[in-house]
Design a protein around this motif. Structure first.
Motif, PDB file in Angstrom:
ATOM      1  N   ALA A  71       0.821  -1.212   0.000  1.00  0.00           N
ATOM      2  CA  ALA A  71       0.000   0.000   0.000  1.00  0.00           C
ATOM      3  C   ALA A  71       0.856   1.263   0.000  1.00  0.00           C
ATOM      4  O   ALA A  71       0.502   2.263  -0.639  1.00  0.00           O
ATOM      5  CB  ALA A  71      -0.931  -0.005   1.207  1.00  0.00           C
ATOM      6  N   VAL A  72       1.979   1.231   0.708  1.00  0.00           N
ATOM      7  CA  VAL A  72       2.887   2.380   0.695  1.00  0.00           C
ATOM      8  C   VAL A  72       3.387   2.625  -0.724  1.00  0.00           C
ATOM      9  O   VAL A  72       3.347   3.752  -1.241  1.00  0.00           O
ATOM     10  CB  VAL A  72       4.080   2.161   1.653  1.00  0.00           C
ATOM     11  CG1 VAL A  72       5.100   3.296   1.497  1.00  0.00           C
ATOM     12  CG2 VAL A  72       3.617   2.083   3.099  1.00  0.00           C
ATOM     13  N   ILE A  73       3.855   1.556  -1.369  1.00  0.00           N
ATOM     14  CA  ILE A  73       4.399   1.674  -2.724  1.00  0.00           C
ATOM     15  C   ILE A  73       3.326   2.132  -3.714  1.00  0.00           C
ATOM     16  O   ILE A  73       3.560   3.020  -4.545  1.00  0.00           O
ATOM     17  CB  ILE A  73       4.998   0.324  -3.173  1.00  0.00           C
ATOM     18  CG1 ILE A  73       6.220  -0.015  -2.305  1.00  0.00           C
ATOM     19  CG2 ILE A  73       5.394   0.363  -4.648  1.00  0.00           C
ATOM     20  CD1 ILE A  73       6.701  -1.439  -2.455  1.00  0.00           C
ATOM     21  N   GLU A  74       2.136   1.550  -3.626  1.00  0.00           N
ATOM     22  CA  GLU A  74       1.046   1.900  -4.544  1.00  0.00           C
ATOM     23  C   GLU A  74       0.632   3.357  -4.436  1.00  0.00           C
ATOM     24  O   GLU A  74       0.076   3.928  -5.382  1.00  0.00           O
ATOM     25  CB  GLU A  74      -0.165   1.007  -4.268  1.00  0.00           C
ATOM     26  CG  GLU A  74       0.013  -0.432  -4.714  1.00  0.00           C
ATOM     27  CD  GLU A  74      -1.071  -1.340  -4.158  1.00  0.00           C
ATOM     28  OE1 GLU A  74      -2.076  -0.809  -3.614  1.00  0.00           O
ATOM     29  OE2 GLU A  74      -0.915  -2.570  -4.264  1.00  0.00           O
ATOM     30  N   ASN A  75       0.922   3.968  -3.301  1.00  0.00           N
ATOM     31  CA  ASN A  75       0.542   5.356  -3.080  1.00  0.00           C
ATOM     32  C   ASN A  75       1.731   6.308  -3.122  1.00  0.00           C
ATOM     33  O   ASN A  75       1.690   7.402  -2.550  1.00  0.00           O
ATOM     34  CB  ASN A  75      -0.209   5.476  -1.761  1.00  0.00           C
ATOM     35  CG  ASN A  75      -1.615   4.911  -1.848  1.00  0.00           C
ATOM     36  OD1 ASN A  75      -2.543   5.608  -2.244  1.00  0.00           O
ATOM     37  ND2 ASN A  75      -1.767   3.640  -1.519  1.00  0.00           N
ATOM     38  N   GLY A  76       2.791   5.877  -3.804  1.00  0.00           N
ATOM     39  CA  GLY A  76       3.921   6.749  -4.080  1.00  0.00           C
ATOM     40  C   GLY A  76       4.948   6.873  -2.987  1.00  0.00           C
ATOM     41  O   GLY A  76       5.821   7.742  -3.064  1.00  0.00           O
ATOM     42  N   GLY A  77       4.885   6.006  -1.981  1.00  0.00           N
ATOM     43  CA  GLY A  77       5.824   6.087  -0.872  1.00  0.00           C
ATOM     44  C   GLY A  77       7.078   5.252  -1.071  1.00  0.00           C
ATOM     45  O   GLY A  77       7.177   4.455  -2.000  1.00  0.00           O
ATOM     46  N   GLN A  78       8.017   5.426  -0.162  1.00  0.00           N
ATOM     47  CA  GLN A  78       9.298   4.717  -0.178  1.00  0.00           C
ATOM     48  C   GLN A  78       9.321   3.670   0.931  1.00  0.00           C
ATOM     49  O   GLN A  78       8.810   3.910   2.025  1.00  0.00           O
ATOM     50  CB  GLN A  78      10.446   5.706   0.027  1.00  0.00           C
ATOM     51  CG  GLN A  78      10.520   6.796  -1.018  1.00  0.00           C
ATOM     52  CD  GLN A  78      10.965   6.280  -2.371  1.00  0.00           C
ATOM     53  OE1 GLN A  78      11.996   5.608  -2.480  1.00  0.00           O
ATOM     54  NE2 GLN A  78      10.198   6.578  -3.404  1.00  0.00           N
ATOM     55  N   VAL A  79       9.938   2.530   0.623  1.00  0.00           N
ATOM     56  CA  VAL A  79       9.977   1.419   1.581  1.00  0.00           C
ATOM     57  C   VAL A  79      11.396   0.894   1.724  1.00  0.00           C
ATOM     58  O   VAL A  79      12.080   0.640   0.729  1.00  0.00           O
ATOM     59  CB  VAL A  79       9.054   0.267   1.138  1.00  0.00           C
ATOM     60  CG1 VAL A  79       9.181  -0.921   2.095  1.00  0.00           C
ATOM     61  CG2 VAL A  79       7.605   0.735   1.057  1.00  0.00           C
ATOM     62  N   THR A  80      11.814   0.726   2.965  1.00  0.00           N
ATOM     63  CA  THR A  80      13.069   0.036   3.282  1.00  0.00           C
ATOM     64  C   THR A  80      12.727  -1.247   4.021  1.00  0.00           C
ATOM     65  O   THR A  80      12.124  -1.201   5.103  1.00  0.00           O
ATOM     66  CB  THR A  80      13.983   0.906   4.170  1.00  0.00           C
ATOM     67  OG1 THR A  80      14.394   2.066   3.438  1.00  0.00           O
ATOM     68  CG2 THR A  80      15.218   0.124   4.614  1.00  0.00           C
ATOM     69  N   GLY A  81      13.069  -2.374   3.435  1.00  0.00           N
ATOM     70  CA  GLY A  81      12.873  -3.667   4.087  1.00  0.00           C
ATOM     71  C   GLY A  81      14.186  -4.180   4.635  1.00  0.00           C
ATOM     72  O   GLY A  81      15.222  -4.044   3.979  1.00  0.00           O
ATOM     73  N   ILE A  82      14.149  -4.743   5.828  1.00  0.00           N
ATOM     74  CA  ILE A  82      15.361  -5.282   6.460  1.00  0.00           C
ATOM     75  C   ILE A  82      15.041  -6.705   6.906  1.00  0.00           C
ATOM     76  O   ILE A  82      14.216  -6.904   7.799  1.00  0.00           O
ATOM     77  CB  ILE A  82      15.806  -4.415   7.656  1.00  0.00           C
ATOM     78  CG1 ILE A  82      16.010  -2.960   7.203  1.00  0.00           C
ATOM     79  CG2 ILE A  82      17.094  -4.972   8.270  1.00  0.00           C
ATOM     80  CD1 ILE A  82      16.242  -1.985   8.337  1.00  0.00           C
ATOM     81  N   ILE A  83      15.686  -7.676   6.274  1.00  0.00           N
ATOM     82  CA  ILE A  83      15.302  -9.067   6.510  1.00  0.00           C
ATOM     83  C   ILE A  83      16.534  -9.951   6.704  1.00  0.00           C
ATOM     84  O   ILE A  83      17.516  -9.836   5.970  1.00  0.00           O
ATOM     85  CB  ILE A  83      14.443  -9.589   5.330  1.00  0.00           C
ATOM     86  CG1 ILE A  83      13.793 -10.931   5.659  1.00  0.00           C
ATOM     87  CG2 ILE A  83      15.236  -9.639   4.025  1.00  0.00           C
ATOM     88  CD1 ILE A  83      12.688 -11.328   4.703  1.00  0.00           C
ATOM     89  N   PRO A  84      16.517 -10.813   7.714  1.00  0.00           N
ATOM     90  CA  PRO A  84      17.624 -11.759   7.884  1.00  0.00           C
ATOM     91  C   PRO A  84      17.624 -12.791   6.752  1.00  0.00           C
ATOM     92  O   PRO A  84      16.558 -13.150   6.235  1.00  0.00           O
ATOM     93  CB  PRO A  84      17.316 -12.434   9.230  1.00  0.00           C
ATOM     94  CG  PRO A  84      16.359 -11.517   9.911  1.00  0.00           C
ATOM     95  CD  PRO A  84      15.556 -10.888   8.820  1.00  0.00           C
ATOM     96  N   GLU A  85      18.779 -13.264   6.402  1.00  0.00           N
ATOM     97  CA  GLU A  85      18.919 -14.238   5.312  1.00  0.00           C
ATOM     98  C   GLU A  85      18.010 -15.443   5.521  1.00  0.00           C
ATOM     99  O   GLU A  85      17.348 -15.911   4.589  1.00  0.00           O
ATOM    100  CB  GLU A  85      20.379 -14.692   5.217  1.00  0.00           C
ATOM    101  CG  GLU A  85      20.663 -15.680   4.098  1.00  0.00           C
ATOM    102  CD  GLU A  85      20.512 -15.073   2.719  1.00  0.00           C
ATOM    103  OE1 GLU A  85      19.902 -15.737   1.862  1.00  0.00           O
ATOM    104  OE2 GLU A  85      20.985 -13.946   2.502  1.00  0.00           O
ATOM    105  N   PHE A  86      17.930 -15.951   6.754  1.00  0.00           N
ATOM    106  CA  PHE A  86      17.178 -17.184   6.998  1.00  0.00           C
ATOM    107  C   PHE A  86      15.666 -17.006   6.871  1.00  0.00           C
ATOM    108  O   PHE A  86      14.926 -17.989   6.794  1.00  0.00           O
ATOM    109  CB  PHE A  86      17.532 -17.757   8.380  1.00  0.00           C
ATOM    110  CG  PHE A  86      16.861 -17.067   9.542  1.00  0.00           C
ATOM    111  CD1 PHE A  86      15.663 -17.547  10.062  1.00  0.00           C
ATOM    112  CD2 PHE A  86      17.417 -15.941  10.112  1.00  0.00           C
ATOM    113  CE1 PHE A  86      15.045 -16.931  11.134  1.00  0.00           C
ATOM    114  CE2 PHE A  86      16.804 -15.305  11.179  1.00  0.00           C
ATOM    115  CZ  PHE A  86      15.618 -15.800  11.691  1.00  0.00           C
ATOM    116  N   LEU A  87      15.198 -15.743   6.833  1.00  0.00           N
ATOM    117  CA  LEU A  87      13.755 -15.504   6.720  1.00  0.00           C
ATOM    118  C   LEU A  87      13.309 -15.162   5.305  1.00  0.00           C
ATOM    119  O   LEU A  87      12.114 -14.983   5.062  1.00  0.00           O
ATOM    120  CB  LEU A  87      13.341 -14.369   7.658  1.00  0.00           C
ATOM    121  CG  LEU A  87      13.139 -14.732   9.131  1.00  0.00           C
ATOM    122  CD1 LEU A  87      12.718 -13.489   9.912  1.00  0.00           C
ATOM    123  CD2 LEU A  87      12.089 -15.828   9.289  1.00  0.00           C
TER     124      LEU A  87
END
Length: 203
Positions: free
Chosen positions: A55-71
């Motif tokens: 929803a953030v992306i669809e409405n023109g926003g910026q997203v930072t995702g932080i994910i461990p390798e195992f997930l």
């Protein structure tokens, strides 16, 4: 005066049983995108996490995702985010999320969401940061936590000088105005990491 620019959101990697939780995640994500606020989150593409980021992306926003390798496979790392950071473990993930955000929001979720929320409440309680924390009590989801915190206060384990600092809201539409109000009287530097938080539970 401090300004909210990025929000770290903790929420479930599943949808839960009540449709209202998924709807709230989408509504909040849309509001963030339209307001030009960056989402910092766990990087997953499923459940409330995926709905929020989408929803953030669809409405023109910026997203930072932080994910461990195992997930990456388990939580299905979200496609289409502007920044996806892979880290070695959960401790690094939480610290990086802290540094990249100037506020925190907990939507409904499971034990991981609870753990991340409580850690930020603890850091604030101990004076390690002044970034606002908002708990989105959608459909009364967090009512049991309110009861537990009240019980801890009544039993003398949360003393007045160590108050747990957070704001509770009932609707997704209240989150951003509440965060903005929380920092209105703070200097801008108050949202920077003035102190290095201790990684609770890491030896």
């Amino acid at each position: 005066m401090a300004t909210i620019r990025s929000i770290c959101v903790y929420c479930g990697s599943g949808n839960g049983h009540a449709a209202v939780h998924l709807q709230a995640a989408k509504e909040f994500g849309a509001a963030m995108g339209k307001a030009g606020l960056r989402l910092v989150y766990g990087g997953g593409g499923t459940g409330l996490m995926g709905a929020l980021a989408g929803a953030v992306i669809e409405n023109g926003g910026q997203v930072t995702g932080i994910i461990p390798e195992f997930l990456k496979r388990k939580e299905m790392a979200m496609d289409g985010v502007q920044e996806m950071i892979t880290v070695p473990d959960m401790h690094v993930r939480k610290m990086m999320m802290f540094h990249k955000a100037d506020s925190f929001v907990a939507l409904p979720g499971g034990i991981g969401t609870l753990e991340e929320l409580v850690e930020q409440l603890t850091w604030a309680q101990l004076g390690r940061h002044r970034k606002p924390v908002v708990i989105a009590n959608i459909a009364g989801f967090w009512d049991p936590l309110k009861v537990l915190l009240a019980h801890m206060r009544e039993e003398g384990f949360i003393r007045p000088e160590l108050a747990v600092k957070y704001t509770l809201v009932e609707r997704a539409a209240e989150i951003i105005p509440t965060l903005q109000e929380a920092v209105a009287d703070l200097p801008d530097e108050a949202l920077s990491e003035e102190h290095e938080p201790v990684l609770i539970g890491k030896m």
